[in-house]
Design a protein around this motif. Structure first.
Motif, mmCIF file in Angstrom:
data_model
loop_
_atom_site.group_PDB
_atom_site.id
_atom_site.type_symbol
_atom_site.label_atom_id
_atom_site.label_comp_id
_atom_site.label_asym_id
_atom_site.label_seq_id
_atom_site.Cartn_x
_atom_site.Cartn_y
_atom_site.Cartn_z
ATOM 1 N N GLY A 89 37.048 -61.638 -21.834
ATOM 2 C CA GLY A 89 36.231 -61.599 -23.057
ATOM 3 C C GLY A 89 36.540 -62.749 -24.001
ATOM 4 O O GLY A 89 36.042 -62.764 -25.125
ATOM 5 N N THR A 90 37.364 -63.699 -23.570
ATOM 6 C CA THR A 90 37.779 -64.903 -24.323
ATOM 7 C C THR A 90 38.422 -64.553 -25.672
ATOM 8 O O THR A 90 38.330 -65.312 -26.626
ATOM 9 C CB THR A 90 36.604 -65.894 -24.559
ATOM 10 O OG1 THR A 90 35.661 -65.292 -25.419
ATOM 11 C CG2 THR A 90 35.961 -66.347 -23.284
ATOM 12 N N ILE A 91 39.082 -63.378 -25.735
ATOM 13 C CA ILE A 91 39.760 -63.001 -26.989
ATOM 14 C C ILE A 91 41.165 -63.617 -26.987
ATOM 15 O O ILE A 91 41.571 -64.235 -27.962
ATOM 16 C CB ILE A 91 39.817 -61.461 -27.150
ATOM 17 C CG1 ILE A 91 38.394 -60.892 -27.120
ATOM 18 C CG2 ILE A 91 40.496 -61.063 -28.460
ATOM 19 C CD1 ILE A 91 38.292 -59.421 -26.843
ATOM 20 N N GLY A 92 41.897 -63.442 -25.871
ATOM 21 C CA GLY A 92 43.186 -64.080 -25.674
ATOM 22 C C GLY A 92 44.251 -63.780 -26.702
ATOM 23 O O GLY A 92 44.693 -64.657 -27.437
ATOM 24 N N TYR A 93 44.682 -62.514 -26.803
ATOM 25 C CA TYR A 93 45.724 -62.147 -27.770
ATOM 26 C C TYR A 93 47.137 -62.498 -27.286
ATOM 27 O O TYR A 93 48.101 -62.235 -27.962
ATOM 28 C CB TYR A 93 45.658 -60.641 -28.065
ATOM 29 C CG TYR A 93 44.618 -60.282 -29.103
ATOM 30 C CD1 TYR A 93 44.340 -61.118 -30.179
ATOM 31 C CD2 TYR A 93 43.939 -59.071 -29.027
ATOM 32 C CE1 TYR A 93 43.388 -60.774 -31.115
ATOM 33 C CE2 TYR A 93 42.999 -58.724 -29.967
ATOM 34 C CZ TYR A 93 42.719 -59.586 -31.013
ATOM 35 O OH TYR A 93 41.797 -59.255 -31.948
ATOM 36 N N THR A 132 30.279 -63.496 -19.273
ATOM 37 C CA THR A 132 29.189 -63.943 -20.158
ATOM 38 C C THR A 132 27.828 -63.860 -19.446
ATOM 39 O O THR A 132 26.838 -63.440 -20.044
ATOM 40 C CB THR A 132 29.417 -65.377 -20.677
ATOM 41 O OG1 THR A 132 29.906 -66.163 -19.590
ATOM 42 C CG2 THR A 132 30.395 -65.456 -21.810
ATOM 43 N N ILE A 181 35.523 -65.374 -17.022
ATOM 44 C CA ILE A 181 34.785 -65.661 -18.268
ATOM 45 C C ILE A 181 33.309 -65.940 -17.941
ATOM 46 O O ILE A 181 32.407 -65.428 -18.603
ATOM 47 C CB ILE A 181 35.439 -66.820 -19.046
ATOM 48 C CG1 ILE A 181 36.802 -66.354 -19.596
ATOM 49 C CG2 ILE A 181 34.548 -67.299 -20.199
ATOM 50 C CD1 ILE A 181 37.674 -67.457 -20.158
ATOM 51 N N TYR A 200 43.687 -53.752 -20.678
ATOM 52 C CA TYR A 200 43.577 -54.446 -21.955
ATOM 53 C C TYR A 200 43.687 -55.956 -21.766
ATOM 54 O O TYR A 200 42.880 -56.733 -22.296
ATOM 55 C CB TYR A 200 44.683 -53.923 -22.879
ATOM 56 C CG TYR A 200 44.786 -54.656 -24.206
ATOM 57 C CD1 TYR A 200 43.858 -54.428 -25.214
ATOM 58 C CD2 TYR A 200 45.828 -55.561 -24.441
ATOM 59 C CE1 TYR A 200 43.958 -55.095 -26.432
ATOM 60 C CE2 TYR A 200 45.930 -56.228 -25.653
ATOM 61 C CZ TYR A 200 44.993 -55.982 -26.648
ATOM 62 O OH TYR A 200 45.090 -56.645 -27.825
ATOM 63 N N ILE A 253 40.529 -57.415 -20.257
ATOM 64 C CA ILE A 253 39.416 -57.504 -21.229
ATOM 65 C C ILE A 253 39.628 -58.671 -22.192
ATOM 66 O O ILE A 253 38.707 -59.445 -22.446
ATOM 67 C CB ILE A 253 39.236 -56.156 -21.971
ATOM 68 C CG1 ILE A 253 38.667 -55.122 -20.987
ATOM 69 C CG2 ILE A 253 38.288 -56.298 -23.169
ATOM 70 C CD1 ILE A 253 38.592 -53.724 -21.499
ATOM 71 N N VAL A 254 40.863 -58.826 -22.709
ATOM 72 C CA VAL A 254 41.084 -59.927 -23.658
ATOM 73 C C VAL A 254 41.013 -61.291 -22.962
ATOM 74 O O VAL A 254 40.700 -62.296 -23.597
ATOM 75 C CB VAL A 254 42.408 -59.795 -24.470
ATOM 76 C CG1 VAL A 254 42.397 -58.572 -25.359
ATOM 77 C CG2 VAL A 254 43.633 -59.823 -23.590
ATOM 78 N N THR A 255 41.261 -61.319 -21.659
ATOM 79 C CA THR A 255 41.169 -62.591 -20.928
ATOM 80 C C THR A 255 39.717 -62.951 -20.631
ATOM 81 O O THR A 255 39.247 -64.023 -21.009
ATOM 82 C CB THR A 255 41.981 -62.537 -19.612
ATOM 83 O OG1 THR A 255 43.302 -62.126 -19.926
ATOM 84 C CG2 THR A 255 42.017 -63.879 -18.915
#
Lengths: 114, 376
Positions: free
Chosen positions: B67-71, B99, B95, B60, B63-65
């Motif tokens: 995918g530039t989501i960064g929660y 992309t 990243i 998880y 993916i957030v790293t």
């Protein structure tokens, strides 16, 4: 290309051996390595239009579809179910190896014929 | 030593070529997927080492790293200096890779028309199952009208057209099977099922192209009695040449139209009958049809009188005329008219009855003739 073949067979063998190890003594690390190696092998086989390549790709995909859920199931606490799924993947891995050997023999003979 | 012998590989079909194109597109997916998988594996294993084996959260976090989501730092150990160094490098490399990989995947998927190639391959597989169908080379308004009539009679057809831009029109017209390739190619005609087809209609708007298709088709199906080729020609001279080259019947559109108009002019007082014959001939009258049945020399029909056959009562069809071997047409037939070898019976009736009559008169005629003679 020989290098690609070495890589593909390396990842198939890697997936098979770590999978056997995981089934023998369930360990999360081994399962993760099995998943990673098997996914590498599947991607490397993608689009190869040679003899038995489709069968190899199919057996590899079957192994992926067993191993990925096994990963989640194992880390959610159900170790028994994860081992069960890994046994299923092992069958697909063994078939992959057998197909790989048959393909190599066939290709060698065909090259000799040409 | 055992020596293996391999059979000569079979010739490539159009379906094989499309299949290869599909594999080619799949091969282009390989590199972006490998890049993506490597980043995901490095990230997941890295966070697992930091957290002491927390697979789900590590996946998880990766993916957030990338995918530039960064929660935030959800994995144990990722908020430590070592964890932050790892996240920094993962984000820097990941990243870009993420992309790039997604962009390549989407570009290959749409630019190479993956779905289009797959649909064409699927269509070729479906065409392989067709039997006794017609192949229509060239797509225009005349083809559309022909398709309408073929559909009415539930006759299968495959359209071959070289212009890719007509695909939308083909779909809108409800054409189920089509191949967007040059129709004069042997591979294309074979893919359209020429070996199992009943006939071919050549309407390419160019005599040279028509000739190329007719010659190729006749080479593949030389028997004129079992495979019919109908072609368009720009003038009567070309029409004759096309027939010599292998077409069963050639149509010169201007001449055909003039003939039809002349028929109306000559029969102004019986327009209904002219229309009726047109409709029957063009398949627009589903309840009535005409059938020509040739009487061979060894046919049991030879020497029999029409009243003895009594086809109207027994089979529900009517003999309206007999064409003699010299080409003359006998329309003044009676019950006493005798069937002779080489005659062609012109039968009139419901299409279904005509089919049954054709089968009985060619295969089981002995029973029909014998039965009737016993009665008389």
């Amino acid at each position: 290309m020989r290098l690609r073949k070495i890589l593909t067979h390396f990842f198939i063998m890697m997936a098979l051996t770590t999978n056997i190890s995981f089934i023998h003594s369930p360990n999360g690390w081994e399962l993760v390595i099995t998943i990673i190696a098997n996914l590498f092998a599947t991607i490397l086989k993608m689009g190869e239009g040679r003899i038995l390549s489709n069968e190899l790709m199919a057996s590899s995909l079957v192994a992926d579809l067993h191993l990925i859920p096994a990963g989640f199931v194992f880390y959610l606490g159900n170790h028994e179910e994860a081992v069960g799924l890994a046994v299923g993947a092992l069958a697909a891995n063994i078939i992959s190896i057998i197909l790989g050997i048959i393909e190599t023999i066939l290709v060698t003979f065909m090259e000799e014929e040409e | 030593m055992v020596k293996l012998r391999f059979k000569k590989r079979r010739k490539k079909s159009l379906k094989d070529i499309y299949e290869e194109r599909l594999f080619e597109i799949l091969r282009q997916f390989k590199l972006p997927l490998l890049m993506l998988h490597t980043v995901m594996s490095v990230g997941t294993v890295g966070y697992m080492i930091l957290s002491g084996g927390d697979f789900i959260n590590s996946l998880y976090m990766t993916i957030v790293t990338v995918g530039t989501i960064g929660y935030g730092e959800v994995v144990r150990g990722s908020d430590t200096p070592i964890g932050r160094i790892f996240t920094t490098f993962l984000a820097l490399g990941g990243i870009g890779v993420f992309t790039t990989a997604i962009t390549i995947l989407i570009r290959v998927f749409f630019a190479e028309d993956f779905l289009g190639v797959f649909k064409a391959w699927k269509m070729l597989s479906d065409i392989e199952k067709l039997r006794n169908h017609y192949i229509l080379c060239g797509f225009n308004r005349t083809t559309l009208e022909l398709i309408r009539l073929l559909k009415k009679r539930k006759i299968d057809y495959v359209v071959i057209e070289s212009k890719k831009e007509v695909e939308r029109q083909l779909k809108e017209s409800g054409v189920e099977y089509y191949i967007l390739e040059e129709p004069y190619k042997r591979l294309v005609l074979e893919a359209a099922g020429i070996r199992k087809a009943k006939g071919l209609v050549v309407n390419l708007g160019d005599d040279a192209k028509n000739i190329a298709v007719i010659v190729t088709a006749r080479l593949l199906r030389p028997d004129k009695d079992n495979f019919f080729i109908f072609s368009f020609a720009s003038n009567p001279e070309t029409a004759q040449k096309l027939e010599e080259l292998g077409a069963n019947k050639t149509i010169v559109p201007q001449r055909l139209l003039a003939t039809r108009l002349a028929a109306y002019i000559f029969h102004t007082s019986s327009a209904y009958i002219s229309d009726l014959f047109d409709k029957i001939a063009f398949g627009e009258e589903p309840e009535i049809d005409i059938l020509e049945l040739q009487v061979s020399e060894d046919s049991p029909l030879v020497g029999k009188k029409l009243k003895n056959l009594d086809l109207r009562k027994q089979l529900g069809v009517t003999v309206i005329a007999i064409r003699k071997p010299n080409g003359s047409l006998n329309v003044t037939i009676t019950g006493d008219t005798e069937v002779e070898a080489g005659d062609t019976l012109i039968l009139f009736g419901h299409p279904k009855r005509l089919k049954i009559a054709q089968r009985i008169l060619t295969e089981k005629v002995q029973e029909l003739v014998g039965g009737k003679e016993n009665e008389t």
